[in-house]
Design an enzyme around this catalytic site. Structure first.
Site, PDB file in Angstrom:
ATOM      1  N   SER A 262       2.048   0.160 -12.299  1.00  0.00           N
ATOM      2  CA  SER A 262       3.051   1.023 -11.259  1.00  0.00           C
ATOM      3  C   SER A 262       3.257  -0.758 -10.916  1.00  0.00           C
ATOM      4  CB  SER A 262       3.209   2.005 -10.256  1.00  0.00           C
ATOM      5  OG  SER A 262       2.080   1.500  -9.637  1.00  0.00           O
ATOM      6  N   LYS A 263       5.382  -0.584  -9.988  1.00  0.00           N
ATOM      7  CA  LYS A 263       5.984  -0.931  -9.397  1.00  0.00           C
ATOM      8  C   LYS A 263       4.605  -1.612  -8.009  1.00  0.00           C
ATOM      9  CE  LYS A 263       9.783  -1.547  -5.987  1.00  0.00           C
ATOM     10  NZ  LYS A 263       8.963  -2.822  -5.523  1.00  0.00           N
ATOM     11  N   ARG A 264       4.347  -0.584  -7.596  1.00  0.00           N
ATOM     12  CA  ARG A 264       3.052  -0.497  -6.983  1.00  0.00           C
ATOM     13  C   ARG A 264       2.043  -1.486  -6.726  1.00  0.00           C
ATOM     14  NH1 ARG A 264       1.482   4.679  -5.663  1.00  0.00           N
ATOM     15  NH2 ARG A 264       3.341   5.043  -6.900  1.00  0.00           N
TER      16      ARG A 264
END
Ligand code: GLU
Length: 505
Positions: A262-264
């Site tokens: 994910s972007k996180r």
């Protein structure tokens, strides 16, 4: 049936920045098209107006331009199967929705969101399907007159696909083999909404794949659950002869292999998940991109190509042409691919070594300028050539390694420890001698210096190397002394030696 020309498509929805997983999907489509002498289409799936994000389409196009992935037709590329933006194809979809309605393969439903919620509260695991559809408000449960009057009085409706239960549906997947599911688990998916006069993703996707003569659908694993529905839609239209083959690519996993990337993860560990820097128009948030972070597009493509596929040998570095030759969609893995971003940096380092100094120079020149240094392209190239062997991951890593080419040591002070070790009472005298040897040279090339200095070293037994480095660099880094002196030129070399003698005594 005659062999059809291979045609594949990349069909993003313009809902934000292009995720790196999408880039891999596009790359695999591209490799597949090229190795089969086929065509690659760029289609924009923008039928969900709620999720439309301005600038996303342009961002995607620019990303592929930077990466060097070319489309043969599509949005901004033209072609004979256009328009390629789904929002410009409303009339086409309407016709095909009507076709399904006329054939009794779809029906009109009037249930409001509140009514649907009430049913969900009422019935556990409610699903709109053969077991429930007659309890709902639709053209199967209402009379023709009722349906007509509801439509005439302006009631909003949707068109739903009428799925026949109890049938095994087989998806031929080039990676996963035959994936069979029973139609009873599917719900009667919404294909069209009167409110915005637009089809949903499923209908538009199938109609377009058919009309655009797509032969192979290569996409992310997250679309596998939709595939049986897509097979049934092809059949409902009577298009089974031209049904594409599917390939659902393995998921990209977090660097530790646990869960979906994910972007996180990128924010947390400091790597980009987008090809280019992205400025979110709604939140104003800026996300880093591979381009702005100093990655070479070739390195990014090579890194991505090996996430879910390998050539079956130890070979890791591959040009795009080699990838086209070696790629085999049937050899992709089914299991998720760990997004090893450290490996991505390794690829960048290798590609920096492989690249021409000329090609790398402009990026370094930019960094020099940002540090207030104006140098000729020739000088920039020369420095890149001498220093890239230091195995840097990014061109920006060059600056701290080679600032001394452009800034004399007296301007940033000499390194104490290195000086103490390499400069004693007799050094100044030795360096005066060295300066004398060098100043006698007309030709200041590496070879000419080498000849003169070696002769002096042989006759005197002096060891000028480290003090010489003190004078020119100030610390224990940098290339060979002859190379550095040749780069600086006679005047600057002598100036730095004399300056060191004066300051260090
Ligand atoms: N519009 C879908 C997406 O955003 C396309 C999925 C497909 O390739 O069928 O990925």
């Amino acid at each position: 049936m005659a062999e059809r020309k291979v045609r594949v498509r990349f069909a993003p929805s313009p809902t934000g920045a292009l995720h790196i997983g999408g880039v891999r999907t596009a790359l695999y489509n591209y490799l597949f098209a090229r190795q089969h002498g086929g065509e690659f289409i760029f289609r924009i799936e923008d039928t969900d107006s709620n999720r439309f994000v301005p600038g996303a389409e342009e961002y995607i196009i620019e990303s592929f331009k930077w990466l060097g992935i070319h489309f043969d037709e599509g949005v901004s590329f033209g072609g004979e199967h256009g328009p390629y933006r789904q929002s410009e194809r409303r009339d086409i979809y309407k016709k095909y929705v009507q076709q399904l309605l006329d054939a009794g393969k779809a029906y009109i439903a009037f249930d409001t969101p509140e009514e649907l919620d009430a049913k969900r509260a009422d019935i556990q695991n409610f699903q709109y399907d053969a077991s429930t559809r007659l309890m709902m408000r639709n053209s199967l449960s209402l009379s023709q007159e009722e349906v007509k009057s509801l439509i005439d009085s302006g009631h909003q409706y949707v068109v739903r696909f009428k799925i026949e239960p109890g049938e095994d549906v087989c998806v031929h997947d080039m990676i996963r083999g035959d994936v069979v599911i029973n139609s009873s688990i599917l719900d009667d998916k919404v294909l069209y909404k009167s409110a915005d006069e637009l089809p949903t993703y499923h209908l538009a996707n199938i109609v377009d794949d058919h009309l655009m003569e797509v032969t192979h659908v290569i996409r992310g694993e997250e679309w596998l659950p939709s595939a049986p529905l897509h097979v049934l839609l092809y059949r409902a239209f009577g298009w089974e002869d031209t049904m594409p083959s599917f390939a659902h690519l393995p998921l990209l996993l977090k660097p530790d292999g646990k869960g979906k990337l994910s972007k996180r993860d990128g924010d947390r560990l400091g790597f980009p998940v987008f090809p280019l820097e992205w400025h979110d128009p709604k939140s104003g948030e800026v996300s880093s991109g591979y381009r702005e972070s100093g990655y070479l597009p070739e390195a990014v493509l090579n890194f991505l190509a090996l996430l879910g596929w390998n050539p079956g040998t130890e070979q890791e570095i591959m040009s795009l042409d080699e990838m086209i030759r070696l790629f085999d969609i049937t050899k992709c893995s089914k299991a998720g691919a760990r997004f090893d971003y450290v490996k991505g940096m390794w690829f960048n380092k290798e590609y920096i070594l492989l690249k021409d100094n000329k090609e790398l120079a402009p990026a370094f020149d930019e960094i020099l300028r940002a540090n207030g240094i104006g140098a000729s392209m020739e000088q920039v190239e020369a420095v890149v050539g001498m220093m890239k062997m230091k195995k840097i991951n990014f061109i920006k890593d060059l600056w701290p390694l080679c600032d001394f080419f452009f800034i004399a040591p007296e301007n940033y002070t000499y390194d104490d420890k290195f000086v103490r070790k390499n400069w004693n009472e007799t050094t100044s005298a030795d360096m005066k001698e060295l300066a004398g040897v060098l100043s006698a040279l007309d030709d200041f090339s590496v070879e000419s210096q080498q000849k003169a200095v070696e002769k002096w070293v042989e006759t005197t037994g002096k060891k000028p190397w480290n003090p010489w480095r003190v004078a020119l660099v100030g610390t224990g880094k940098g290339p060979d002394m002859y190379e550095l002196s040749a780069f600086l030129g006679k005047e600057e070399t002598l100036r730095r030696i004399n300056k060191a003698i004066e300051i260090l005594k």
